[in-house]
Motif scaffolding. Structure first.
Motif, PDB file in Angstrom:
ATOM      1  N   GLY A 163       1.029  -1.341   0.123  1.00 16.42           N
ATOM      2  CA  GLY A 163      -0.261   0.094   0.075  1.00 16.42           C
ATOM      3  C   GLY A 163       0.844   1.476   0.161  1.00 16.42           C
ATOM      4  N   LEU A 164       1.972   1.246   0.541  1.00 19.34           N
ATOM      5  CA  LEU A 164       2.883   2.630   0.868  1.00 19.34           C
ATOM      6  C   LEU A 164       3.274   2.504  -0.701  1.00 19.34           C
ATOM      7  N   ALA A 165       3.622   1.471  -1.218  1.00 13.66           N
ATOM      8  CA  ALA A 165       4.262   1.677  -2.735  1.00 13.66           C
ATOM      9  C   ALA A 165       3.210   2.105  -3.511  1.00 13.66           C
ATOM     10  N   VAL A 166       2.033   1.835  -3.668  1.00 17.47           N
ATOM     11  CA  VAL A 166       0.743   2.072  -4.190  1.00 17.47           C
ATOM     12  C   VAL A 166       0.656   3.648  -4.009  1.00 17.47           C
ATOM     13  N   GLN A 167       0.698   4.089  -2.618  1.00 22.54           N
ATOM     14  CA  GLN A 167       0.573   5.622  -2.338  1.00 22.54           C
ATOM     15  C   GLN A 167       1.579   6.475  -2.996  1.00 22.54           C
ATOM     16  N   ALA A 168       2.927   5.738  -3.029  1.00 20.81           N
ATOM     17  CA  ALA A 168       3.920   6.685  -3.415  1.00 20.81           C
ATOM     18  C   ALA A 168       3.812   7.042  -4.999  1.00 20.81           C
ATOM     19  N   GLY A 169       3.407   5.863  -5.764  1.00 20.37           N
ATOM     20  CA  GLY A 169       3.366   5.639  -7.131  1.00 20.37           C
ATOM     21  C   GLY A 169       2.374   6.827  -7.824  1.00 20.37           C
ATOM     22  N   LEU A 170       1.061   6.620  -6.982  1.00 16.19           N
ATOM     23  CA  LEU A 170      -0.136   7.630  -7.193  1.00 16.19           C
ATOM     24  C   LEU A 170       0.442   9.112  -6.769  1.00 16.19           C
ATOM     25  N   ALA A 171       1.101   9.343  -5.810  1.00 15.80           N
ATOM     26  CA  ALA A 171       1.628  10.592  -5.507  1.00 15.80           C
ATOM     27  C   ALA A 171       2.413  11.175  -6.484  1.00 15.80           C
ATOM     28  N   ALA A 172       3.355  10.303  -7.149  1.00  7.56           N
ATOM     29  CA  ALA A 172       4.166  10.759  -8.243  1.00  7.56           C
ATOM     30  C   ALA A 172       3.263  11.001  -9.558  1.00  7.56           C
ATOM     31  N   ALA A 173       2.269  10.404  -9.740  1.00 12.90           N
ATOM     32  CA  ALA A 173       1.302  10.569 -10.905  1.00 12.90           C
ATOM     33  C   ALA A 173       0.676  11.936 -10.683  1.00 12.90           C
ATOM     34  N   VAL A 174       0.402  12.158  -9.372  1.00  7.21           N
ATOM     35  CA  VAL A 174      -0.512  13.517  -9.114  1.00  7.21           C
ATOM     36  C   VAL A 174       0.451  14.456  -9.376  1.00  7.21           C
ATOM     37  N   ASN A 175       1.867  14.754  -8.892  1.00  9.95           N
ATOM     38  CA  ASN A 175       2.853  15.390  -9.143  1.00  9.95           C
ATOM     39  C   ASN A 175       3.049  15.976 -10.614  1.00  9.95           C
ATOM     40  N   PHE A 176       3.204  14.809 -11.329  1.00  9.86           N
ATOM     41  CA  PHE A 176       3.438  15.095 -12.669  1.00  9.86           C
ATOM     42  C   PHE A 176       2.250  15.965 -13.359  1.00  9.86           C
ATOM     43  N   MET A 177       1.043  15.336 -13.085  1.00 15.64           N
ATOM     44  CA  MET A 177      -0.114  16.132 -13.674  1.00 15.64           C
ATOM     45  C   MET A 177      -0.038  17.587 -13.363  1.00 15.64           C
ATOM     46  N   VAL A 178       0.325  17.834 -11.892  1.00 16.09           N
ATOM     47  CA  VAL A 178       0.376  19.106 -11.417  1.00 16.09           C
ATOM     48  C   VAL A 178       1.341  20.206 -12.144  1.00 16.09           C
ATOM     49  N   VAL A 179       2.595  19.518 -12.351  1.00 19.23           N
ATOM     50  CA  VAL A 179       3.288  20.484 -12.910  1.00 19.23           C
ATOM     51  C   VAL A 179       3.348  20.363 -14.489  1.00 19.23           C
ATOM     52  N   SER A 180       2.509  19.735 -15.012  1.00 20.36           N
ATOM     53  CA  SER A 180       2.327  19.673 -16.557  1.00 20.36           C
ATOM     54  C   SER A 180       0.970  20.607 -16.802  1.00 20.36           C
ATOM     55  N   PHE A 181       0.273  20.961 -15.734  1.00 16.77           N
ATOM     56  CA  PHE A 181      -1.056  21.942 -15.888  1.00 16.77           C
ATOM     57  C   PHE A 181      -0.581  23.579 -16.147  1.00 16.77           C
ATOM     58  N   PRO A 182      -1.543  23.991 -17.042  1.00 13.56           N
ATOM     59  CA  PRO A 182      -1.410  25.554 -17.097  1.00 13.56           C
ATOM     60  C   PRO A 182      -1.321  26.206 -15.722  1.00 13.56           C
ATOM     61  N   ALA A 183      -0.654  27.477 -15.747  1.00 10.78           N
ATOM     62  CA  ALA A 183      -0.437  28.051 -14.706  1.00 10.78           C
ATOM     63  C   ALA A 183      -1.854  28.340 -13.691  1.00 10.78           C
ATOM     64  N   GLU A 184      -3.034  28.450 -14.600  1.00 10.33           N
ATOM     65  CA  GLU A 184      -4.105  28.849 -13.796  1.00 10.33           C
ATOM     66  C   GLU A 184      -4.903  27.665 -12.892  1.00 10.33           C
TER      67      GLU A 184
END
Length: 348
Positions: A163-184
């Motif tokens: 579960g910790l590994a799943v949490q870390a992997g999904l957190a990384a996916a979230v971070n990737f989407m956040v930095v890929s978003f437009p500024a707004e």
């Protein structure tokens, strides 16, 4: 000695525990009300209690009404709802898996909820749909956990590590989407990296609150089945309980509670992990009353942490998840060190 004489001390002990739980619940409600008043009166424009309460019902200065109703009150409501949901979800999971390390944030459920919420933001969905996205993401995390762990027949401790590994992997996916978003969009999505109650709106709060109340009612309705499962699968089956169905119902309920909480606060860590243990320590063995106390304690802890973030720390804009993680990380280490010792009792 008669059977009645034998039962009397035990009945007296149960009554004392019930009275203690009721007293603790009353104290938790009182503390929650005090924290709520502090939350409504402490802002960039300090307000008296009477002024804040009048503004809450739409009376008084228009500016004060706007600040209280549109900024302070939604954030307060989100903290209470999310904290209660996380506390009850953690209690259900710990008793279901009979492991003190089982909690939504440790097992990847809140990470999945964050992933689902951010994915909806990425496609431009309405904020009112965020709870649905979070619920879908939480169920996705549970599915990943099942594929990676349960089908391999791993023990509960190994399940938590997966579960910790799943949490870390999904957190990384979230971070990737956040930095890929437009500024707004990046600002509104940033809360899903560490957890934050900033910027909550009434449409988000009402949507999650309605679903949360239904999930909480379902959780309390399942408490008798959970109490039977505490006896062990063999004994529960002997009493006529379909253990597989009961476990599935409890698991889905816990995932729903945790996902809805994450829809409001992001992946706030350690509330669901620590609160059930604290309640068991002060209130004793699990009952429907201690489950209610767990929800109240979760609400108190998350609201208090948010007030610390807003008013006691010198750094502005710090997410509430940073405070709960700072408090909870030592707790997790202690629990993991205790895993080598036999644990024969359920958590609250």
């Amino acid at each position: 000695m008669t059977s009645a004489a034998v039962r009397t001390p035990r009945g007296t002990q149960v009554q004392r525990r019930g009275h203690r739980t009721a007293l603790l619940s009353g104290c938790a409600v009182a503390l929650l009300l005090v924290l709520a008043l502090i939350s409504l009166t402490r802002s960039e424009i300090p307000l008296s209690v009477s002024t804040a309460l009048r503004a809450l019902v739409g009376q008084g200065d228009a500016g004060e009404v706007f600040v209280v109703q549109e900024f302070l009150a939604p954030r307060l409501a989100a903290a209470v709802i999310a904290g209660a949901g996380l506390g009850v979800a953690g209690s259900l999971l710990q008793r279901l898996f009979r492991n003190p390390l089982a909690s939504p944030d440790v097992m990847g459920i809140t990470g999945g909820a964050s992933f689902g919420a951010v994915a909806l933001l990425a496609v431009g969905a309405s904020q009112t749909l965020i709870p649905l996205g979070a619920l879908g993401g939480g169920l996705l995390a549970a599915l990943l956990l099942g594929v990676l762990a349960w089908r391999s027949g791993l023990g509960v401790t190994r399940l938590v590590l997966v579960g910790l590994a799943v949490q870390a992997g999904l957190a990384a996916a979230v971070n990737f989407m956040v930095v890929s978003f437009p500024a707004e969009l990046a600002g509104s999505a940033l809360q899903w990296t560490t957890g934050s109650l900033y910027g909550r709106t009434w449409p988000e709060v009402w949507g999650a609150a309605g679903a949360m109340l239904l999930a909480l009612a379902f959780a309390f309705g399942l408490h008798r089945k959970l109490a039977v499962l505490d006896l062990g699968d063999e004994s529960a089956g002997g009493l006529g309980l379909n253990t597989s169905t009961a476990r599935l119902q409890l698991l889905v309920t816990a995932i729903t509670l945790a996902s809805l909480a994450a829809a409001l606060s992001g992946p706030v860590g350690f509330v669901a992990l620590a609160v059930p243990h604290i309640v068991r320590f002060v209130a004793g063995p699990p009952t429907p009353g201690t489950l209610a106390l767990t929800g109240l304690a979760g609400a108190v802890l998350l609201l208090a942490s948010d007030l610390v973030v807003q008013h006691l720390l010198p750094v502005e804009g710090l997410p509430v998840g940073a405070v709960t993680a700072t408090v909870g990380a030592p707790w997790l280490l202690v629990l993991m060190m205790r895993q080598g010792k036999p644990v024969n009792r359920s958590t609250a």
